[in-house]
Design a protein around this motif. Structure first.
Motif, PDB file in Angstrom:
ATOM      1  N   GLU A 142     -27.064  51.019  10.195  1.00  0.00           N
ATOM      2  CA  GLU A 142     -26.320  50.363  11.280  1.00  0.00           C
ATOM      3  C   GLU A 142     -26.467  51.142  12.584  1.00  0.00           C
ATOM      4  OE1 GLU A 142     -22.433  50.173   9.557  1.00  0.00           O
ATOM      5  OE2 GLU A 142     -22.782  48.182   8.723  1.00  0.00           O
ATOM      6  N   ARG A 143     -26.459  52.472  12.499  1.00  0.00           N
ATOM      7  CA  ARG A 143     -26.612  53.303  13.690  1.00  0.00           C
ATOM      8  C   ARG A 143     -28.000  53.091  14.300  1.00  0.00           C
ATOM      9  NH1 ARG A 143     -29.020  57.528  15.320  1.00  0.00           N
ATOM     10  NH2 ARG A 143     -29.889  58.063  13.298  1.00  0.00           N
ATOM     11  N   ARG A 144     -29.050  53.072  13.461  1.00  0.00           N
ATOM     12  CA  ARG A 144     -30.415  52.853  13.960  1.00  0.00           C
ATOM     13  C   ARG A 144     -30.544  51.459  14.565  1.00  0.00           C
ATOM     14  NH1 ARG A 144     -32.054  55.170   8.952  1.00  0.00           N
ATOM     15  NH2 ARG A 144     -32.756  53.108   8.315  1.00  0.00           N
ATOM     16  N   PHE A 145     -29.959  50.450  13.894  1.00  0.00           N
ATOM     17  CA  PHE A 145     -30.019  49.081  14.405  1.00  0.00           C
ATOM     18  C   PHE A 145     -29.322  48.994  15.760  1.00  0.00           C
ATOM     19  CE2 PHE A 145     -28.297  44.772  14.820  1.00  0.00           C
ATOM     20  CZ  PHE A 145     -29.484  44.051  14.817  1.00  0.00           C
ATOM     21  N   SER A 146     -28.173  49.642  15.875  1.00  0.00           N
ATOM     22  CA  SER A 146     -27.425  49.624  17.134  1.00  0.00           C
ATOM     23  C   SER A 146     -28.248  50.256  18.251  1.00  0.00           C
ATOM     24  CB  SER A 146     -26.104  50.364  16.957  1.00  0.00           C
ATOM     25  OG  SER A 146     -25.402  50.416  18.165  1.00  0.00           O
ATOM     26  N   HIS A 147     -28.911  51.382  17.959  1.00  0.00           N
ATOM     27  CA  HIS A 147     -29.761  52.021  18.970  1.00  0.00           C
ATOM     28  C   HIS A 147     -30.935  51.124  19.348  1.00  0.00           C
ATOM     29  CE1 HIS A 147     -27.694  55.781  17.840  1.00  0.00           C
ATOM     30  NE2 HIS A 147     -27.923  56.085  19.103  1.00  0.00           N
ATOM     31  N   LEU A 148     -31.528  50.486  18.355  1.00  0.00           N
ATOM     32  CA  LEU A 148     -32.651  49.586  18.606  1.00  0.00           C
ATOM     33  C   LEU A 148     -32.200  48.399  19.455  1.00  0.00           C
ATOM     34  CD1 LEU A 148     -35.592  48.750  18.112  1.00  0.00           C
ATOM     35  CD2 LEU A 148     -34.816  47.648  15.998  1.00  0.00           C
ATOM     36  N   LEU A 149     -31.071  47.809  19.102  1.00  0.00           N
ATOM     37  CA  LEU A 149     -30.550  46.677  19.859  1.00  0.00           C
ATOM     38  C   LEU A 149     -30.258  47.083  21.295  1.00  0.00           C
ATOM     39  CD1 LEU A 149     -29.685  43.727  19.853  1.00  0.00           C
ATOM     40  CD2 LEU A 149     -27.424  44.476  19.114  1.00  0.00           C
ATOM     41  N   SER A 150     -29.684  48.260  21.459  1.00  0.00           N
ATOM     42  CA  SER A 150     -29.386  48.760  22.806  1.00  0.00           C
ATOM     43  C   SER A 150     -30.672  48.959  23.599  1.00  0.00           C
ATOM     44  CB  SER A 150     -28.617  50.078  22.696  1.00  0.00           C
ATOM     45  OG  SER A 150     -28.354  50.593  23.958  1.00  0.00           O
ATOM     46  N   ALA A 151     -31.709  49.501  22.954  1.00  0.00           N
ATOM     47  CA  ALA A 151     -32.984  49.722  23.643  1.00  0.00           C
ATOM     48  C   ALA A 151     -33.633  48.399  24.029  1.00  0.00           C
ATOM     49  CB  ALA A 151     -33.922  50.544  22.758  1.00  0.00           C
ATOM     50  N   VAL A 152     -33.607  47.420  23.117  1.00  0.00           N
ATOM     51  CA  VAL A 152     -34.201  46.108  23.400  1.00  0.00           C
ATOM     52  C   VAL A 152     -33.445  45.429  24.529  1.00  0.00           C
ATOM     53  CG1 VAL A 152     -34.541  43.782  22.464  1.00  0.00           C
ATOM     54  CG2 VAL A 152     -35.225  45.785  21.132  1.00  0.00           C
ATOM     55  N   THR A 153     -32.130  45.476  24.495  1.00  0.00           N
ATOM     56  CA  THR A 153     -31.311  44.861  25.550  1.00  0.00           C
ATOM     57  C   THR A 153     -31.598  45.533  26.888  1.00  0.00           C
ATOM     58  OG1 THR A 153     -29.598  44.333  23.953  1.00  0.00           O
ATOM     59  CG2 THR A 153     -28.950  44.339  26.260  1.00  0.00           C
ATOM     60  N   SER A 154     -31.693  46.831  26.882  1.00  0.00           N
ATOM     61  CA  SER A 154     -31.978  47.581  28.094  1.00  0.00           C
ATOM     62  C   SER A 154     -33.358  47.218  28.625  1.00  0.00           C
ATOM     63  CB  SER A 154     -31.927  49.070  27.763  1.00  0.00           C
ATOM     64  OG  SER A 154     -31.514  49.802  28.840  1.00  0.00           O
ATOM     65  N   TYR A 155     -34.322  47.106  27.726  1.00  0.00           N
ATOM     66  CA  TYR A 155     -35.690  46.748  28.109  1.00  0.00           C
ATOM     67  C   TYR A 155     -35.727  45.342  28.709  1.00  0.00           C
ATOM     68  CZ  TYR A 155     -40.592  45.520  27.758  1.00  0.00           C
ATOM     69  OH  TYR A 155     -41.868  45.088  28.044  1.00  0.00           O
ATOM     70  N   ARG A 156     -35.058  44.386  28.055  1.00  0.00           N
ATOM     71  CA  ARG A 156     -35.023  43.004  28.561  1.00  0.00           C
ATOM     72  C   ARG A 156     -34.402  42.958  29.950  1.00  0.00           C
ATOM     73  NH1 ARG A 156     -32.203  38.795  25.246  1.00  0.00           N
ATOM     74  NH2 ARG A 156     -32.938  37.522  26.949  1.00  0.00           N
ATOM     75  N   TYR A 157     -33.314  43.702  30.154  1.00  0.00           N
ATOM     76  CA  TYR A 157     -32.651  43.738  31.451  1.00  0.00           C
ATOM     77  C   TYR A 157     -33.580  44.332  32.501  1.00  0.00           C
ATOM     78  CZ  TYR A 157     -29.137  44.645  35.006  1.00  0.00           C
ATOM     79  OH  TYR A 157     -28.435  44.681  36.190  1.00  0.00           O
ATOM     80  N   SER A 158     -34.279  45.391  32.120  1.00  0.00           N
ATOM     81  CA  SER A 158     -35.214  46.051  33.033  1.00  0.00           C
ATOM     82  C   SER A 158     -36.361  45.114  33.406  1.00  0.00           C
ATOM     83  CB  SER A 158     -35.760  47.316  32.359  1.00  0.00           C
ATOM     84  OG  SER A 158     -36.761  47.893  33.146  1.00  0.00           O
ATOM     85  N   VAL A 159     -36.894  44.378  32.429  1.00  0.00           N
ATOM     86  CA  VAL A 159     -37.982  43.435  32.702  1.00  0.00           C
ATOM     87  C   VAL A 159     -37.500  42.336  33.626  1.00  0.00           C
ATOM     88  CG1 VAL A 159     -39.448  41.673  31.620  1.00  0.00           C
ATOM     89  CG2 VAL A 159     -39.265  43.944  30.587  1.00  0.00           C
ATOM     90  N   ARG A 160     -36.313  41.821  33.411  1.00  0.00           N
ATOM     91  CA  ARG A 160     -35.762  40.764  34.252  1.00  0.00           C
ATOM     92  C   ARG A 160     -35.608  41.249  35.694  1.00  0.00           C
ATOM     93  NH1 ARG A 160     -31.351  36.935  31.504  1.00  0.00           N
ATOM     94  NH2 ARG A 160     -32.796  35.896  30.132  1.00  0.00           N
ATOM     95  N   LEU A 161     -35.108  42.476  35.849  1.00  0.00           N
ATOM     96  CA  LEU A 161     -34.925  43.007  37.199  1.00  0.00           C
ATOM     97  C   LEU A 161     -36.284  43.172  37.900  1.00  0.00           C
ATOM     98  CD1 LEU A 161     -32.149  45.713  36.826  1.00  0.00           C
ATOM     99  CD2 LEU A 161     -31.995  43.510  37.957  1.00  0.00           C
ATOM    100  N   ASN A 162     -37.259  43.693  37.159  1.00  0.00           N
ATOM    101  CA  ASN A 162     -38.588  43.920  37.745  1.00  0.00           C
ATOM    102  C   ASN A 162     -39.310  42.621  38.060  1.00  0.00           C
ATOM    103  OD1 ASN A 162     -38.282  46.664  37.683  1.00  0.00           O
ATOM    104  ND2 ASN A 162     -39.247  46.910  35.689  1.00  0.00           N
TER     105      ASN A 162
END
Length: 166
Positions: A142-162
């Motif tokens: 669950e901890r690894r999944f949470s980190h992965l989800l956070s990274a993917v969400t952060s990446y998606r947000y970053s791509v949208r901004l760029n």
């Protein structure tokens, strides 16, 4: 009179054999203590979980089986429960002399003696090591999944901004 005594002795022997058969077949560890907490009986399964031979457990405080890191907490709860006539239930670790750790769920009940004192305790311990390990692996997943989800969400947000997307 002798026939009555012989009959009672036979009944007692039969009762003891039934007891030994029952606790010998149990998948749970079973031990009994005197009123001071010294082991007066241990079954084979209890010995296996604690990594002790029966001869090494008998006459010794039951606490010798408890992992040193858990001992103070378990002893404190035990002392608080000694004043109760109910069942004491607690989860803790055993540590064998060889260094093996076994997680157990223990249920302990005071044995009745005379009305003004008790005769000791009987405890049943169940090995829950596999369950604890499964829980640990699940929490880690669950901890690894949470980190992965956070990274993917952060990446998606970053791509949208760029890309200038809303």
């Amino acid at each position: 009179l002798q026939a009555t005594i012989d009959g009672l002795e036979e009944a007692l022997d039969a009762s003891e054999r039934r007891f030994e058969t029952l606790v010998g077949m149990s998948p749970a560890g079973i031990y009994m203590t005197d009123a001071a907490g010294r082991c007066t009986y241990v079954n084979q399964r209890c010995c296996e979980m604690a990594g002790l031979a029966a001869v090494d457990a008998l006459g010794q405080p039951w606490e010798q089986m408890v992992h040193p890191d858990d001992r103070a907490r378990v002893e404190s709860r035990w002392r608080a429960a000694m004043n109760s006539s109910g069942v004491w239930e607690h989860t803790y670790r055993l540590l064998s002399p060889a260094g093996n750790t076994t997680w157990v769920l223990a249920q302990v009940r005071r044995l009745s003696g005379s009305p003004d004192h008790h005769a000791g305790y009987v405890a049943i311990i169940v090995d829950i090591t596999e369950r604890k390990e499964t829980d640990r692996r699940l929490r880690e997943s669950e901890r690894r999944f949470s980190h992965l989800l956070s990274a993917v969400t952060s990446y998606r947000y970053s791509v949208r901004l760029n890309d200038g997307l809303p």
